[in-house]
Motif scaffolding. Structure first.
Motif, PDB file in Angstrom:
ATOM      1  N   GLN A   3       0.851  -1.190   0.000  1.00 30.29           N
ATOM      2  CA  GLN A   3       0.000   0.000   0.000  1.00 30.29           C
ATOM      3  C   GLN A   3       0.887   1.240   0.000  1.00 30.29           C
ATOM      4  O   GLN A   3       1.922   1.279   0.664  1.00 30.29           O
ATOM      5  CB  GLN A   3      -0.907  -0.008   1.232  1.00 30.29           C
ATOM      6  CG  GLN A   3      -1.890   1.150   1.307  1.00 30.29           C
ATOM      7  CD  GLN A   3      -2.893   0.968   2.426  1.00 30.29           C
ATOM      8  OE1 GLN A   3      -3.460  -0.119   2.583  1.00 30.29           O
ATOM      9  NE2 GLN A   3      -3.103   1.998   3.210  1.00 30.29           N
ATOM     10  N   ASP A   4       0.468   2.271  -0.764  1.00 24.45           N
ATOM     11  CA  ASP A   4       1.262   3.498  -0.800  1.00 24.45           C
ATOM     12  C   ASP A   4       0.649   4.549   0.109  1.00 24.45           C
ATOM     13  O   ASP A   4      -0.358   4.317   0.796  1.00 24.45           O
ATOM     14  CB  ASP A   4       1.444   4.002  -2.237  1.00 24.45           C
ATOM     15  CG  ASP A   4       0.159   4.531  -2.858  1.00 24.45           C
ATOM     16  OD1 ASP A   4      -0.895   4.582  -2.170  1.00 24.45           O
ATOM     17  OD2 ASP A   4       0.189   4.908  -4.049  1.00 24.45           O
ATOM     18  N   GLN A   5       1.240   5.730   0.117  1.00 24.99           N
ATOM     19  CA  GLN A   5       0.792   6.789   1.020  1.00 24.99           C
ATOM     20  C   GLN A   5      -0.560   7.375   0.625  1.00 24.99           C
ATOM     21  O   GLN A   5      -1.145   8.149   1.382  1.00 24.99           O
ATOM     22  CB  GLN A   5       1.838   7.896   1.064  1.00 24.99           C
ATOM     23  CG  GLN A   5       2.132   8.546  -0.279  1.00 24.99           C
ATOM     24  CD  GLN A   5       3.227   9.582  -0.202  1.00 24.99           C
ATOM     25  OE1 GLN A   5       3.308  10.329   0.779  1.00 24.99           O
ATOM     26  NE2 GLN A   5       4.071   9.647  -1.211  1.00 24.99           N
ATOM     27  N   ASN A   7      -3.116   5.388  -0.019  1.00 26.88           N
ATOM     28  CA  ASN A   7      -4.020   4.288   0.313  1.00 26.88           C
ATOM     29  C   ASN A   7      -4.403   3.437  -0.895  1.00 26.88           C
ATOM     30  O   ASN A   7      -5.440   2.765  -0.872  1.00 26.88           O
ATOM     31  CB  ASN A   7      -5.286   4.814   1.014  1.00 26.88           C
ATOM     32  CG  ASN A   7      -4.980   5.439   2.353  1.00 26.88           C
ATOM     33  OD1 ASN A   7      -4.158   4.925   3.114  1.00 26.88           O
ATOM     34  ND2 ASN A   7      -5.609   6.569   2.647  1.00 26.88           N
ATOM     35  N   ARG A   8      -3.569   3.450  -1.926  1.00 29.69           N
ATOM     36  CA  ARG A   8      -3.798   2.561  -3.055  1.00 29.69           C
ATOM     37  C   ARG A   8      -3.126   1.221  -2.762  1.00 29.69           C
ATOM     38  O   ARG A   8      -1.988   1.174  -2.277  1.00 29.69           O
ATOM     39  CB  ARG A   8      -3.229   3.172  -4.341  1.00 29.69           C
ATOM     40  CG  ARG A   8      -3.959   4.433  -4.759  1.00 29.69           C
ATOM     41  CD  ARG A   8      -3.318   5.084  -5.983  1.00 29.69           C
ATOM     42  NE  ARG A   8      -1.945   5.521  -5.719  1.00 29.69           N
ATOM     43  CZ  ARG A   8      -1.267   6.340  -6.532  1.00 29.69           C
ATOM     44  NH1 ARG A   8      -1.810   6.782  -7.657  1.00 29.69           N
ATOM     45  NH2 ARG A   8      -0.032   6.708  -6.218  1.00 29.69           N
ATOM     46  N   ARG A   9      -3.836   0.135  -3.036  1.00 24.65           N
ATOM     47  CA  ARG A   9      -3.305  -1.199  -2.794  1.00 24.65           C
ATOM     48  C   ARG A   9      -2.929  -1.851  -4.119  1.00 24.65           C
ATOM     49  O   ARG A   9      -3.618  -1.684  -5.120  1.00 24.65           O
ATOM     50  CB  ARG A   9      -4.335  -2.046  -2.046  1.00 24.65           C
ATOM     51  CG  ARG A   9      -4.585  -1.531  -0.625  1.00 24.65           C
ATOM     52  CD  ARG A   9      -5.442  -2.488   0.157  1.00 24.65           C
ATOM     53  NE  ARG A   9      -5.510  -2.123   1.562  1.00 24.65           N
ATOM     54  CZ  ARG A   9      -6.061  -2.885   2.494  1.00 24.65           C
ATOM     55  NH1 ARG A   9      -6.592  -4.061   2.164  1.00 24.65           N
ATOM     56  NH2 ARG A   9      -6.078  -2.499   3.756  1.00 24.65           N
ATOM     57  N   ASN A 256      -3.429   0.069  -9.298  1.00 26.87           N
ATOM     58  CA  ASN A 256      -3.268  -1.137  -8.474  1.00 26.87           C
ATOM     59  C   ASN A 256      -2.133  -2.024  -8.960  1.00 26.87           C
ATOM     60  O   ASN A 256      -2.051  -3.189  -8.594  1.00 26.87           O
ATOM     61  CB  ASN A 256      -4.574  -1.949  -8.484  1.00 26.87           C
ATOM     62  CG  ASN A 256      -4.924  -2.478  -9.877  1.00 26.87           C
ATOM     63  OD1 ASN A 256      -4.330  -2.080 -10.879  1.00 26.87           O
ATOM     64  ND2 ASN A 256      -5.902  -3.368  -9.942  1.00 26.87           N
ATOM     65  N   SER A 303       1.411  10.524  -6.744  1.00 23.64           N
ATOM     66  CA  SER A 303      -0.038  10.374  -6.849  1.00 23.64           C
ATOM     67  C   SER A 303      -0.481  10.201  -8.290  1.00 23.64           C
ATOM     68  O   SER A 303      -1.529   9.629  -8.563  1.00 23.64           O
ATOM     69  CB  SER A 303      -0.742  11.592  -6.246  1.00 23.64           C
ATOM     70  OG  SER A 303      -0.373  12.772  -6.952  1.00 23.64           O
TER      71      SER A 303
END
Length: 323
Positions: A3-5, A7-9, A256, A303
């Motif tokens: 997961q990145d900062q 909140n994408r998984r 993702n 982002s």
């Protein structure tokens, strides 16, 4: 799960097997390539360790890309190895279709679940002009064979080119009317070596989207591990039509997927300046070290790409990392 900062998984790995390709597509490798990296490609044991580590991090889908992955003589072993890794639910591949008719059965026997085939025109002359190969009839026969053999997911990829295939939407709609395949139009993306070509050929996918909506096509719902395509369906057509529009608003919001090159370099984005080699971690069976490397790397994932600002990153051409 990774997961990145934002909140994408990340449950989807696109793994390039080679930068080499036997086509000379005008939007990718119009002059061919030197194949100088073949000797340095990831080995089968390295691929097994890589995929195992990703699976332990929550990856569920692997897409094998290139270049042209079918140029790897050990392709069936790679498919079977990925499929056997606990946690991997789907092994997919993208191909130019050159070996499709001959090899599709062996790919399926090895465990391939899904297949994307590049078809940039349904007109043989235009296809040859774009790809440098007069192979369209043979590739279409291979697509029909794959469908008859019952592959779970079959899609066609068409790069939108203003001067070559922008007017072929009616032909493509007719093609999917009686075939249970999805055709996806992909907006041409700017890379480090195609600035002039991009200026001549880029066409927004929104024009296709408006035509689809006007003709009664409906936007479908993505599955959990799907890529970025918006997919449309029509009650009178067996197949669907998708759009991949990297220049559209919020394109990266539900990213993702991560990418690893055929040389073992992690790309956090197709158009990033930075890429980090993790190959040294594949010399031994230590998935925890790979997991830590991946999670730390995600701290630096942006982002969004910066294509709108004409910042193409380190990607010289799409064969480097599989598009």
């Amino acid at each position: 799960m990774l997961q990145d900062q934002f909140n994408r998984r990340f449950s989807y790995l696109r793994l390039s097997l080679t930068e080499s390709c036997n086509f000379r597509c005008s939007y990718c490798l119009p002059d061919g390539n030197e194949c100088s990296s073949r000797a340095e490609e990831l080995t089968l044991p390295e691929i097994k360790r890589l995929v195992t580590a990703f699976a332990l991090c929550g990856t569920r889908k692997i897409r094998l890309t290139g270049g042209e992955p079918s140029l790897r003589r050990d392709l069936c072993d790679i498919i079977a190895t990925c499929k056997a890794v606990p946690g991997i639910e789907q092994v997919a591949m993208t191909t130019n279709g050159y070996r499709l008719k001959r090899d599709i059965q062996s790919w399926l026997d090895a465990g391939l679940d899904a297949l994307n085939v590049s078809v940039d025109s349904l007109d043989p002359a235009t296809f040859a002009l774009v790809t440098g190969q007069d192979r369209l009839p043979d590739i279409l026969e291979g697509i029909d064979l794959a469908s008859s053999l019952g592959i779970k997911k079959l899609k066609l990829n068409t790069v939108l080119l203003r001067q070559h295939n922008a007017g072929e939407l009616p032909d493509f709609m007719a093609f999917v009317k009686q075939r249970a395949v999805t055709l996806r139009f992909i907006e041409l993306m700017q890379t480090g070596d195609n600035n002039a070509f991009f200026a001549r050929q880029h066409l927004s996918g929104d024009s296709i989207k408006q035509q689809l909506l006007a003709a009664g096509w409906l936007l479908g719902v993505k599955d959990a591990h799907a890529g970025p395509a918006q997919e449309f369906f029509h009650p009178q057509h067996q197949g669907g039509i998708g759009l991949i529009m990297p220049y559209s608003k919020d394109f990266c919001a539900d990213c993702n997927r991560l990418r690893v090159s055929s040389l073992g370099e992690l790309y956090l984005c197709l158009f990033t300046e930075q890429h980090r080699s993790l190959r040294h971690l594949l010399a031994q069976d230590d998935p925890e070290a790979v997991r830590q490397f991946l999670q730390h790397s995600l701290l630096f994932k942006s982002s969004s790409h910066a294509l709108a600002e004409q910042k193409t990153g380190a990607t010289r051409h799409l064969a480097m990392i599989g598009g």
